[in-house]
Design a protein around this motif. Structure first.
Motif, PDB file in Angstrom:
ATOM      1  N   ARG A  63      23.069  53.163 -12.909  1.00  0.00           N
ATOM      2  CA  ARG A  63      22.868  52.059 -13.858  1.00  0.00           C
ATOM      3  C   ARG A  63      21.590  51.277 -13.523  1.00  0.00           C
ATOM      4  NH1 ARG A  63      27.352  47.718 -15.144  1.00  0.00           N
ATOM      5  NH2 ARG A  63      26.322  46.859 -16.947  1.00  0.00           N
ATOM      6  N   LEU A  64      21.339  51.080 -12.243  1.00  0.00           N
ATOM      7  CA  LEU A  64      20.106  50.423 -11.801  1.00  0.00           C
ATOM      8  C   LEU A  64      18.895  51.222 -12.254  1.00  0.00           C
ATOM      9  CD1 LEU A  64      18.466  48.351 -10.128  1.00  0.00           C
ATOM     10  CD2 LEU A  64      18.938  49.788  -8.119  1.00  0.00           C
ATOM     11  N   ALA A  65      18.938  52.539 -12.087  1.00  0.00           N
ATOM     12  CA  ALA A  65      17.825  53.396 -12.506  1.00  0.00           C
ATOM     13  C   ALA A  65      17.564  53.252 -14.003  1.00  0.00           C
ATOM     14  CB  ALA A  65      18.126  54.851 -12.147  1.00  0.00           C
ATOM     15  N   HIS A  66      18.623  53.271 -14.797  1.00  0.00           N
ATOM     16  CA  HIS A  66      18.465  53.103 -16.249  1.00  0.00           C
ATOM     17  C   HIS A  66      17.905  51.720 -16.586  1.00  0.00           C
ATOM     18  CE1 HIS A  66      20.103  56.844 -17.792  1.00  0.00           C
ATOM     19  NE2 HIS A  66      21.064  56.775 -16.879  1.00  0.00           N
ATOM     20  N   TYR A  67      18.370  50.700 -15.892  1.00  0.00           N
ATOM     21  CA  TYR A  67      17.872  49.345 -16.114  1.00  0.00           C
ATOM     22  C   TYR A  67      16.364  49.271 -15.847  1.00  0.00           C
ATOM     23  CZ  TYR A  67      16.840  44.443 -15.324  1.00  0.00           C
ATOM     24  OH  TYR A  67      16.244  43.211 -15.351  1.00  0.00           O
ATOM     25  N   LEU A  68      15.938  49.819 -14.716  1.00  0.00           N
ATOM     26  CA  LEU A  68      14.515  49.755 -14.367  1.00  0.00           C
ATOM     27  C   LEU A  68      13.661  50.498 -15.376  1.00  0.00           C
ATOM     28  CD1 LEU A  68      14.693  50.192 -10.489  1.00  0.00           C
ATOM     29  CD2 LEU A  68      14.321  48.083 -11.785  1.00  0.00           C
ATOM     30  N   ASP A  85      28.135  63.418  -2.299  1.00  0.00           N
ATOM     31  CA  ASP A  85      28.650  64.786  -2.351  1.00  0.00           C
ATOM     32  C   ASP A  85      28.128  65.494  -3.599  1.00  0.00           C
ATOM     33  OD1 ASP A  85      30.265  63.845  -4.521  1.00  0.00           O
ATOM     34  OD2 ASP A  85      31.843  63.275  -3.119  1.00  0.00           O
ATOM     35  N   GLU A  86      28.509  66.773  -3.719  1.00  0.00           N
ATOM     36  CA  GLU A  86      28.056  67.592  -4.853  1.00  0.00           C
ATOM     37  C   GLU A  86      28.559  67.051  -6.192  1.00  0.00           C
ATOM     38  OE1 GLU A  86      25.887  70.036  -4.952  1.00  0.00           O
ATOM     39  OE2 GLU A  86      25.605  70.043  -2.771  1.00  0.00           O
ATOM     40  N   ARG A  87      29.749  66.465  -6.202  1.00  0.00           N
ATOM     41  CA  ARG A  87      30.295  65.891  -7.438  1.00  0.00           C
ATOM     42  C   ARG A  87      29.357  64.810  -7.974  1.00  0.00           C
ATOM     43  NH1 ARG A  87      32.571  61.536  -8.933  1.00  0.00           N
ATOM     44  NH2 ARG A  87      32.743  60.675  -6.846  1.00  0.00           N
ATOM     45  N   GLU A  88      28.880  63.949  -7.068  1.00  0.00           N
ATOM     46  CA  GLU A  88      27.936  62.909  -7.490  1.00  0.00           C
ATOM     47  C   GLU A  88      26.610  63.522  -7.941  1.00  0.00           C
ATOM     48  OE1 GLU A  88      29.449  59.016  -4.996  1.00  0.00           O
ATOM     49  OE2 GLU A  88      27.447  59.786  -4.594  1.00  0.00           O
ATOM     50  N   MET A  89      26.176  64.563  -7.261  1.00  0.00           N
ATOM     51  CA  MET A  89      24.925  65.234  -7.667  1.00  0.00           C
ATOM     52  C   MET A  89      25.072  65.767  -9.099  1.00  0.00           C
ATOM     53  SD  MET A  89      22.528  65.261  -5.222  1.00  0.00           S
ATOM     54  CE  MET A  89      21.535  66.706  -5.468  1.00  0.00           C
ATOM     55  N   ASP A  90      26.242  66.306  -9.433  1.00  0.00           N
ATOM     56  CA  ASP A  90      26.477  66.825 -10.786  1.00  0.00           C
ATOM     57  C   ASP A  90      26.404  65.729 -11.843  1.00  0.00           C
ATOM     58  OD1 ASP A  90      26.788  69.372  -9.799  1.00  0.00           O
ATOM     59  OD2 ASP A  90      28.973  69.316  -9.810  1.00  0.00           O
ATOM     60  N   LEU A  91      26.769  64.499 -11.479  1.00  0.00           N
ATOM     61  CA  LEU A  91      26.711  63.385 -12.433  1.00  0.00           C
ATOM     62  C   LEU A  91      25.279  63.075 -12.860  1.00  0.00           C
ATOM     63  CD1 LEU A  91      29.286  60.914 -10.835  1.00  0.00           C
ATOM     64  CD2 LEU A  91      29.585  62.275 -12.915  1.00  0.00           C
ATOM     65  N   VAL A  92      24.343  63.297 -11.961  1.00  0.00           N
ATOM     66  CA  VAL A  92      22.934  62.997 -12.248  1.00  0.00           C
ATOM     67  C   VAL A  92      22.323  64.071 -13.137  1.00  0.00           C
ATOM     68  CG1 VAL A  92      20.684  62.567 -11.204  1.00  0.00           C
ATOM     69  CG2 VAL A  92      22.737  61.742 -10.080  1.00  0.00           C
ATOM     70  N   LYS A  93      22.727  65.308 -12.934  1.00  0.00           N
ATOM     71  CA  LYS A  93      22.301  66.450 -13.755  1.00  0.00           C
ATOM     72  C   LYS A  93      20.807  66.494 -14.042  1.00  0.00           C
ATOM     73  CE  LYS A  93      26.680  67.193 -15.955  1.00  0.00           C
ATOM     74  NZ  LYS A  93      27.627  66.320 -16.554  1.00  0.00           N
ATOM     75  N   GLY A  94      19.995  66.312 -13.031  1.00  0.00           N
ATOM     76  CA  GLY A  94      18.546  66.436 -13.186  1.00  0.00           C
ATOM     77  C   GLY A  94      17.859  65.289 -13.893  1.00  0.00           C
ATOM     78  N   GLN A  95      18.585  64.230 -14.234  1.00  0.00           N
ATOM     79  CA  GLN A  95      17.962  63.082 -14.898  1.00  0.00           C
ATOM     80  C   GLN A  95      17.012  62.336 -13.973  1.00  0.00           C
ATOM     81  OE1 GLN A  95      20.793  60.455 -16.997  1.00  0.00           O
ATOM     82  NE2 GLN A  95      22.330  61.914 -16.328  1.00  0.00           N
TER      83      GLN A  95
END
Length: 119
Positions: A63-68, A85-95
């Motif tokens: 959310r901070l990244a999107h705000y900035l 962990d990998e689960r969190e990495m999947d949430l970012v999905k290359g964004q």
């Protein structure tokens, strides 16, 4: 010209590892305990890079990244997300640039920090 990194994490071992690496490379360091705290720091002193834990109480690193990126005057500040962990990495999905970060710094994260701050 001194470079500044803002670290926003609730994990002391991650903060310590990043702080040690940044200090050795003569990078000024700001510490925030969450995304909202990071925004307050950024309002006072714009960093050259933000390292934010993906999952934090209150405002997450994502959310901070999107705000900035939504703020015209801050959109060019690089944000690196720190995942548990990998689960969190999947949430970012290359964004966003994202790295697994437990206690030790991943070599790919160090390369990204060098690219953003040292070279």
């Amino acid at each position: 010209m001194h470079k500044t990194a803002l670290i926003a994490t609730t994990q002391p071992e991650v903060s310590r590892a990043l702080t040690e690496w940044l200090a050795v490379n003569d990078i000024d360091i700001q510490i925030a305990s969450n995304g909202s705290d990071a925004i307050e720091h950024i309002a006072l002193d714009r960093p050259d890079v933000v390292l934010a834990q993906l999952a934090m109480e209150g405002m997450s690193g994502l959310r901070l990244a999107h705000y900035l990126k939504a703020q015209k005057q801050l959109a060019d500040v690089p944000v690196i997300l720190l995942c548990r962990d990998e689960r969190e990495m999947d949430l970012v999905k290359g964004q966003w640039p994202a790295f697994l970060c437990g206690g030790a710094l991943h070599p790919a994260l160090i390369s990204e920090l060098k690219r953003e701050l040292v070279n």
